[in-house]
Every structure is written in C-alpha cells, then in structure tokens.
Design an enzyme around this catalytic site. Structure first.
Site, mmCIF file in Angstrom:
data_model
loop_
_atom_site.group_PDB
_atom_site.id
_atom_site.type_symbol
_atom_site.label_atom_id
_atom_site.label_comp_id
_atom_site.label_asym_id
_atom_site.label_seq_id
_atom_site.Cartn_x
_atom_site.Cartn_y
_atom_site.Cartn_z
ATOM 1 N N CYS A 1 -0.550 5.028 0.540
ATOM 2 C CA CYS A 1 -0.975 4.823 1.924
ATOM 3 C C CYS A 1 0.032 5.508 2.833
ATOM 4 C CB CYS A 1 -1.086 3.329 2.244
ATOM 5 S SG CYS A 1 0.489 2.525 2.616
ATOM 6 N N CYS B 1 5.218 5.461 -5.061
ATOM 7 C CA CYS B 1 5.221 4.023 -4.774
ATOM 8 C C CYS B 1 4.284 3.312 -5.746
ATOM 9 C CB CYS B 1 4.791 3.766 -3.325
ATOM 10 S SG CYS B 1 3.029 4.062 -3.039
ATOM 11 N N LYS C 1 10.779 -4.785 10.298
ATOM 12 C CA LYS C 1 11.777 -4.548 9.254
ATOM 13 C C LYS C 1 12.845 -3.575 9.733
ATOM 14 C CE LYS C 1 8.733 -1.118 7.070
ATOM 15 N NZ LYS C 1 7.927 -0.825 5.878
#
Length: 568
Positions: free
Chosen positions: A481, A436, A215
């Site tokens: 994470c 998140c 990405k």
C-alpha cells in the site's frame, strides 16, 4: 493540544477518554471474545499491537458459518538499534512457535513482529518477553517508536558503541510512562497494581494526556554509513565525529514515507537539516522537537498529522524558532557534514577485537522453515552452539557477532546444513531488495508484497545477468500500500501497491537514501513489472555515463525522457 477550536479526529477523543491508554482493554482481555472494540484497537497500538484478520481465511470462515474474519494480533517488539542476545532471540522463536503462526519477522525498523497471536495469548506473550528483558511498549501508536541506529558491532572504535548507547537512551527517555502496560499485561489482574490515578502530577511529562498527533520515528547514523535511511525519519540524527570521537549531531526533521494517492495534500518527504547540537544537548533538543510536534501537529486530520506536515506548514525557520523557544536558547546552523555512503553489513567482517561478525541476508525479514530451507532451525542451532550477539539491520537482515576465527566455518556449515543460502552466494538484485508484510494480514494492504517480491526478484535477476549488470547495486523495495513501510520512495526502484495485483512504479531514488524517486508508471500489472524494469535496465546499459548508478541515471533522464527511451 493545538487547534482546540477545530473538530478533533475520533482517535483524539479515544485517547482523551482513555485514562492514559487504559480504556476498556483490561475488561476486553477477559470478555470471552476474540477481538477488541474499535476504541481499544486504537489504544493497543501503543502497547505494540495491531488487531488484524487473515484475509486468506475469510472464505473458509464464511463457508463454516462464521463472520468471515479470523481475528489475530500482530505484536511488535521494541529493540533499539536492533540489538538483543541469543537467549532473547531463542525465546522469541519459541513464542512464535507456541503462540503465533510459526514465523518471526524482522522489520524494516530493526524490530521483530509476531503474527497470528490470538487475544487470549497476548498477556502470556508479553510476560514471557518481560522475563528475558524485552518489551513491546511504544513499538506502535502515537509515540516515538523503535529508535533505529547502525547495528554494526565494530569494537576497534567507540563510534558504534556511542551511537548505539544513545539509541537506548533515546528509547528510554521517550518511552510512554503510563502504568497501563504493567497493569494490563504484566501483572496478575486480581493481585497486581491498581490503576494509576492522576493526582495533579504529570503522568506523561513529554506526551501529556493526548500523546502525539501521529506516530513518530527516530534514527541515528554515521556520515559514512547511512544504513538506517536517516532522511526518512521524523527526526534523524547524523553523528559527526573527529579523531574517533563524536563531537555533535546534525538534526534532520520532517522525513516520512506515507502518502495517499487520492489526496494531494499527502506526500513522501525527506528530512531537512535543522541544526547541529552537542552530544550533551541531543536529548533535550529532541525533546523540544517532540513537544513542538505534540502541541502544533495536526490533530484534526490524521492523514496530515506527521511531523513532515508540521514542519512544512510552519516553515523550517518558524519551526526552528519554536524549537528554540521550547529548548530555551538559540540553536546554530547545521554542520556541513552529510551522509556519504551506505553499508549493509552483510558477509564476514572483523570486529576489531579478534572476533568476527557475519551479516546474513534474510529475504524480506521472514524467519521461517519451509520447503526450500530451514532458516529458523539454523538460527536456533547457531544461538545454541555459538551464543553470538544478535543485531537486526534496517534492511531486515540479521548479524551474528562475537564469532571466533575458529568458529567461522562452523557457522557457515550450520547454514549450509539447513539449506540456507549464504550472503556471498546471492545476487545483488536479491541483496538490495525488501518488502513489507502486506497481504493477507496487514489491514492496510491493497495487494501482495512480501509474497510477491521473491518471484519478481527471481525473474529479474536472470534478466540482469543476461544484460551483464549483475555487479550493479540498486535498491528495490515493495509495499502492499502507499504507506511505504519498506521505504520505497527513496530507493532506486520502488513498487507500491495501487490496486489488486497492480503497482505504482517509482524510479530515481538512490542507495544513499537522500533523494526521492518519481512516479515512472502507475497501475502496472504484477506480471508486467519485470518486463517494464528490463526495458529500463536495457536503456540504462546503453545510455549511462561511466560510473552512473541506476538511480542516478533515472533521475538524470526524468520520467518523460525515460518513457521516450523505453518506448513508453
């Protein structure tokens, strides 16, 4: 591709065999199953989708004789600079109700995400999005993702218009050119256009057949307002201006938040200054950087495939020489200008054209109606009655623009009627926090984030008030994470999921976003996070120097001295 003599990662093989991202997606869309194959899972990311399953529902599924997985899709919209219209937002809210789980989420990259979409509904969702001028193409995958940019709708100067317009130009320029998205999702499968065949012409002039190794993220800011965390981008752009006109851009390369604790070869990084370019040269230089990453990024190991590793493995000087080779001429040194401040654009601000905009805090970006407030219903009413412009921020909040002076009270009344707390009424602890999605839908999450942070914020803001520190600004960001989607590694306080209900605590970043934090404590149980932070804040109050922020204080002391001061 570079390093063709080495064994490439399995994803590279999938892309190579995919005929420009098509693979078997079209067949699998109508095969009667509720999920995609492992090959297609990698390809659909380029079209803005991740296949997930609701881990909260696994036990019930097994008890009912199922596989234990209830497959759903997360679908992400690509929104350069976070800009859209009331009509477009209303359609997204309709879609989340009709096809999703009833909520819409603002991301930390100014986009939106649908959750709980079943495979059979994907094509309907994308076609409805196209009907209002929106797309999911390039929102995920091994391509340039959503281009971040300061979304503030100031009209009394052209700087914001210029950088926002540039974000759209960059998004269009680096969007995948394959016809697969139209063929698979936007056209009737029986009567629509057929497969694009490579007849020798380059279908993807920038990405090529294999796209990027990993990405890629871009963002643009102004020196006086780094509201998009420009140093965390693979390719960051600081717009330098004089007398109300942009004269050029400082280019930063090699930012990125993800890390794997068990792999020392991985690390979070901030961008490094590469060069200064004119507005006319910005897109060509960005293209050269992307092509260098395309050709020299690591395609064997996706853990170290981001641009930050390419830059540091090559060395900044050698990387710059390669960019110059691709660009076609030498590049100058960076401009001395740098970021100096940060504005979250919350509350009321004059636009400069007689109208106002209002920045509303949206806790962790979740637009939903629940037992405490009806935010989604309030936004519907605001869009219906006032028809404002919509701007999403890099802190997961929403700005309503174009509000007449006479309508300011009306907007506030709508929010209050639906029990939505106004920005002016929230604590600094909440104002500067974000998380998140994490558990239960994100497949990468180790533990809770979005569902855990609000309770911690509630407890912490009470302690902050007791300490007399309510006026302090400090960023607190949580992720489920180590991938770091909420950018925890450059914030004052970062909480990163390490194991179930345990977090690594990072301290010493700063609001401005141009300094990394350090690990203060590892494997901190969830119920000990706030007590640990209270100890740090207590020492901060006692030992800070005048004007020192929490992040600056923690950075000055360092881990060892701070642990000693707090009693370890």
């Amino acid at each position: 591709m570079a390093s063709t003599d080495k064994k490439l990662s399995p994803v590279e093989g999938i892309k190579d065999d995919s005929n420009y991202l098509r693979g078997n997606i079209a067949t699998e869309m109508v095969d009667g199953t509720d999920h995609f194959s492992k090959e297609s899972i990698q390809l659909i990311k380029h079209f803005g989708m991740y296949q997930q399953d609701d881990r909260d529902a696994r036990a019930a599924s097994r008890a009912a004789g199922g596989s234990g997985k209830e497959y759903i899709m997360m679908v992400r919209t690509r929104l350069p600079a976070g800009l859209l219209t009331s009509k477009q937002l209303m359609e997204e809210l309709d879609l989340c109700d009709e096809l999703g789980n009833g909520t819409l989420r603002i991301t930390s990259r100014q986009a939106t995400q649908f959750h709980g979409i079943h495979k059979d509904n994907v094509r309907t969702l994308m076609q409805r999005m196209k009907g209002v001028g929106l797309t999911t193409l390039g929102a995920c995958g091994d391509v340039n993702r959503n281009v971040m940019c300061c979304p503030a709708p100031f009209k009394n100067n052209q700087l914001h218009n210029q950088i926002q317009d540039m974000s759209f130009q960059l998004a269009d320029h680096f969007a995948p050119k394959t016809g697969a998205y139209r063929e698979i999702f936007l056209q009737d499968p029986e009567t629509g256009e057929k497969e694009q065949v490579d007849t020798g012409e380059t279908i993807e002039p920038i990405y090529g057949k294999h796209y990027l190794p990993r990405k890629f993220k871009m963002g643009i800011c102004l020196p006086e307002d780094n509201c998009i965390d420009v140093y965390t981008q693979d390719l960051g752009m600081i717009a330098i201006h004089e007398e109300g006109k942009i004269i050029g851009y400082n280019i930063l390369v090699g930012g990125g938040m993800g890390r794997t604790p068990s792999a020392d070869k991985t690390y979070p990084a901030l961008g490094m200054k590469l060069t200064y370019v004119s507005p006319e040269d910005l897109i060509p230089v960005c293209e050269a950087i992307v092509k260098v990453q395309r050709d020299f990024g690591n395609r064997e190991d996706r853990k170290v495939a981001r641009l930050k590793y390419t830059v540091r493995n090559m060395g900044l000087d050698e990387f710059k020489k390669k960019v110059e080779e691709y660009f076609g001429r030498d590049l100058p040194d960076p401009h001395p200008a740098d970021v100096t401040d940060f504005d979250d654009h919350k509350g009321w601000s004059e636009q400069g054209d007689g109208n106002w905009f209002y920045g509303l805090n949206v806790e962790n970006g979740r637009i939903a109606d629940n037992e405490t407030h009806s935010l989604k219903t309030a936004i519907r009413e605001i869009c219906t009655t006032l028809d404002p412009g919509i701007h999403f921020t890099g802190h997961q909040d929403i700005i309503f623009s174009g509000i007449a002076e006479a309508d300011k009270g009306k907007l506030e009344d709508i929010l209050r009627k639906h029990k939505v707390v106004l920005t002016e009424e929230i604590s600094n602890t909440l104002r500067w926090s974000m998380a998140c999605v994490a558990w239960p839908t994100c497949g990468l999450s180790i533990t809770e984030s979005e569902r855990a942070l609000p309770g911690m914020v509630d407890d912490l803001e009470k302690e902050v008030e007791k300490l007399g520190l309510s006026g302090e600004k400090f960023t607190m960001r949580m992720t489920g994470c180590p991938n770091g989607c909420a950018r925890p590694y450059n914030s004052d306080i970062g909480l990163v999921g390490r194991a179930k209900e345990k977090y690594t605590m990072f301290l010493g970043g700063r609001l401005l976003g141009n300094r990394l934090s350090y690990i203060y404590k590892d494997m901190v149980p969830a119920d000990e996070v706030v007590p640990e932070l209270v100890k740090v804040l207590t020492v901060f109050k006692e030992q800070r120097v005048e004007g020192e922020s929490l992040g600056d204080f923690c950075d000055r002391l360092g881990q060892e001295k701070l642990l000693e001061a707090t009693g370890g």
